[in-house]
Design an enzyme around this catalytic site. Structure first.
Site, PDB file in Angstrom:
ATOM      1  N   THR A 164      60.490 -40.276   9.095  1.00 51.41           N
ATOM      2  CA  THR A 164      59.704 -39.606  10.134  1.00 51.41           C
ATOM      3  C   THR A 164      60.572 -39.396  11.378  1.00 51.41           C
ATOM      4  O   THR A 164      60.328 -38.475  12.145  1.00 51.41           O
ATOM      5  CB  THR A 164      58.432 -40.393  10.506  1.00 51.41           C
ATOM      6  OG1 THR A 164      58.781 -41.751  10.759  1.00 51.41           O
ATOM      7  CG2 THR A 164      57.416 -40.349   9.390  1.00 51.41           C
ATOM      8  N   PHE A 167      53.677 -38.743   4.572  1.00 55.96           N
ATOM      9  CA  PHE A 167      52.767 -38.389   3.475  1.00 55.96           C
ATOM     10  C   PHE A 167      51.308 -38.380   3.931  1.00 55.96           C
ATOM     11  O   PHE A 167      50.578 -37.432   3.704  1.00 55.96           O
ATOM     12  CB  PHE A 167      52.960 -39.439   2.371  1.00 55.96           C
ATOM     13  CG  PHE A 167      52.145 -39.186   1.148  1.00 55.96           C
ATOM     14  CD1 PHE A 167      50.901 -39.766   1.010  1.00 55.96           C
ATOM     15  CD2 PHE A 167      52.616 -38.356   0.156  1.00 55.96           C
ATOM     16  CE1 PHE A 167      50.146 -39.529  -0.125  1.00 55.96           C
ATOM     17  CE2 PHE A 167      51.858 -38.126  -0.977  1.00 55.96           C
ATOM     18  CZ  PHE A 167      50.623 -38.704  -1.113  1.00 55.96           C
ATOM     19  N   ARG A 168      50.944 -39.430   4.614  1.00 57.15           N
ATOM     20  CA  ARG A 168      49.536 -39.585   4.986  1.00 57.15           C
ATOM     21  C   ARG A 168      49.095 -38.548   6.017  1.00 57.15           C
ATOM     22  O   ARG A 168      47.931 -38.191   6.072  1.00 57.15           O
ATOM     23  CB  ARG A 168      49.281 -40.988   5.528  1.00 57.15           C
ATOM     24  CG  ARG A 168      49.393 -42.049   4.459  1.00 57.15           C
ATOM     25  CD  ARG A 168      49.553 -43.447   5.033  1.00 57.15           C
ATOM     26  NE  ARG A 168      49.895 -44.414   4.011  1.00 57.15           N
ATOM     27  CZ  ARG A 168      51.126 -44.620   3.570  1.00 57.15           C
ATOM     28  NH1 ARG A 168      52.136 -43.944   4.065  1.00 57.15           N
ATOM     29  NH2 ARG A 168      51.360 -45.489   2.633  1.00 57.15           N
ATOM     30  N   GLN A 209      61.607 -46.534  -0.745  1.00 54.73           N
ATOM     31  CA  GLN A 209      60.330 -45.988  -1.204  1.00 54.73           C
ATOM     32  C   GLN A 209      60.333 -44.470  -1.043  1.00 54.73           C
ATOM     33  O   GLN A 209      59.425 -43.805  -1.522  1.00 54.73           O
ATOM     34  CB  GLN A 209      59.191 -46.518  -0.327  1.00 54.73           C
ATOM     35  CG  GLN A 209      58.933 -48.007  -0.426  1.00 54.73           C
ATOM     36  CD  GLN A 209      57.825 -48.421   0.521  1.00 54.73           C
ATOM     37  OE1 GLN A 209      58.024 -48.473   1.731  1.00 54.73           O
ATOM     38  NE2 GLN A 209      56.660 -48.713  -0.003  1.00 54.73           N
ATOM     39  N   HIS A 218      60.483 -45.150  -5.985  1.00 59.40           N
ATOM     40  CA  HIS A 218      59.336 -44.260  -6.179  1.00 59.40           C
ATOM     41  C   HIS A 218      59.756 -42.882  -6.682  1.00 59.40           C
ATOM     42  O   HIS A 218      58.954 -41.958  -6.675  1.00 59.40           O
ATOM     43  CB  HIS A 218      58.516 -44.136  -4.887  1.00 59.40           C
ATOM     44  CG  HIS A 218      57.788 -45.404  -4.521  1.00 59.40           C
ATOM     45  ND1 HIS A 218      57.123 -45.584  -3.330  1.00 59.40           N
ATOM     46  CD2 HIS A 218      57.619 -46.573  -5.199  1.00 59.40           C
ATOM     47  CE1 HIS A 218      56.580 -46.806  -3.297  1.00 59.40           C
ATOM     48  NE2 HIS A 218      56.880 -47.420  -4.416  1.00 59.40           N
ATOM     49  N   SER A 275      55.524 -50.471   6.709  1.00 60.87           N
ATOM     50  CA  SER A 275      54.562 -51.467   7.189  1.00 60.87           C
ATOM     51  C   SER A 275      54.330 -52.548   6.143  1.00 60.87           C
ATOM     52  O   SER A 275      53.555 -53.471   6.371  1.00 60.87           O
ATOM     53  CB  SER A 275      53.251 -50.787   7.570  1.00 60.87           C
ATOM     54  OG  SER A 275      52.821 -49.958   6.516  1.00 60.87           O
ATOM     55  N   ASN A 324      60.651 -51.866  12.669  1.00 57.65           N
ATOM     56  CA  ASN A 324      59.546 -50.943  12.416  1.00 57.65           C
ATOM     57  C   ASN A 324      58.850 -50.686  13.746  1.00 57.65           C
ATOM     58  O   ASN A 324      58.762 -51.578  14.574  1.00 57.65           O
ATOM     59  CB  ASN A 324      58.556 -51.562  11.405  1.00 57.65           C
ATOM     60  CG  ASN A 324      57.613 -50.532  10.814  1.00 57.65           C
ATOM     61  OD1 ASN A 324      58.050 -49.502  10.309  1.00 57.65           O
ATOM     62  ND2 ASN A 324      56.320 -50.790  10.889  1.00 57.65           N
ATOM     63  N   ILE A 339      64.089 -46.873  14.691  1.00 57.37           N
ATOM     64  CA  ILE A 339      65.174 -47.320  13.802  1.00 57.37           C
ATOM     65  C   ILE A 339      66.524 -46.780  14.280  1.00 57.37           C
ATOM     66  O   ILE A 339      67.508 -47.522  14.364  1.00 57.37           O
ATOM     67  CB  ILE A 339      64.899 -46.848  12.353  1.00 57.37           C
ATOM     68  CG1 ILE A 339      63.640 -47.528  11.811  1.00 57.37           C
ATOM     69  CG2 ILE A 339      66.096 -47.120  11.443  1.00 57.37           C
ATOM     70  CD1 ILE A 339      63.108 -46.883  10.541  1.00 57.37           C
TER      71      ILE A 339
END
Ligand code: ZN
Length: 233
Positions: free
Chosen positions: A18, A25-26, A89, A107, A178, A202, A220
């Protein structure tokens, strides 16, 4: 921690990307016909117009964004011999684009599509070109990205590689997740059991902050930049 370690690995999640501007995704949630992305990204949705539109959009998103300074610093640390592996991920391929060599994508990835029936690989832009079904004679299987959809098992080979890396590690750095998604988050619990030191960076609190030796709630790229300066200096 990095300098004292013999085998240092990084675990990365959505927050890593991000910072490149790539939408989480969300955050696509509201955009998709009012439907739940968790339903669209599921095995039973393969072949539906929603599934194809969703992943066509995800694949096109990737072409508009680039790895950020955080990805670049991890690639640099691998070249310098500090970092042994990245377990991610993320399905965006940004670690490899930044130059990292040893990346385990637990993933999956979006670099190509595969036929659900015969496993033939197709270019990632096939959806954009209107190719949604396998063209092998008498196959007609649906094309899908080689990623882990909600409700699917992880690829056993990449998962066991990830577990082996964590078992070898005496220091792990967790970036941009998270730690709510299992089994991935379980890698941090495994690292704790095997006695590795754990650092988490994070933006917000994670589910497993209590296991960490070092916790930084910040960007980050910014924090890795400071650590990189300290390592170089
Ligand atoms: Zn096929």
């Amino acid at each position: 921690m990095i300098l004292q370690s013999k085998y240092f690995v990084a675990l990365t999640g959505a927050g890593m990307s991000t910072e490149s501007g790539l939408p989480d995704f969300r955050s696509h949630g509201g955009l998709w016909y009012g439907k739940n992305p968790y339903e669209i990204a599921s095995p039973k949705a393969i072949g539906t117009s929603e599934f194809i539109a969703f992943y066509r959009n995800r694949i096109e998103d990737l072409q508009q964004y680039r790895p950020n300074i955080g990805h670049q610093i991890l690639a640099k640390w691998e070249k310098a011999g500090y970092l042994k592996a990245i377990l991610t991920q993320n399905i965006d391929g940004f670690h490899q684009q930044a130059g990292s060599q040893h990346v385990i994508e637990v993933h999956g990835h979006l670099r190509h599509l595969i036929c659900t029936e015969c496993q033939r690989a197709y270019p990632a832009d096939s959806y954009r070109k209107g190719i949604e079904k396998c063209m092998e004679e008498r196959c007609n299987g649906n094309l899908r990205p080689p990623i882990v959809l909600f409700g699917e098992e992880l690829n056993p080979d990449s998962w066991s590689s990830a577990v082996q890396e964590v078992e070898k590690a005496d220091a792990i750095l967790v970036l941009g997740t998270s730690l709510t998604v299992y089994p991935f988050a379980g890698l941090v619990e495994l690292a704790k059991e095997t006695g590795a030191r754990i650092a988490i960076i994070n933006k917000t609190e994670t589910e497993l902050d209590h296991l960490a030796d070092i916790i930084v709630h910040d960007s980050i790229g910014k924090v890795l930049g400071e650590v990189d300066q300290a390592l170089s200096g």
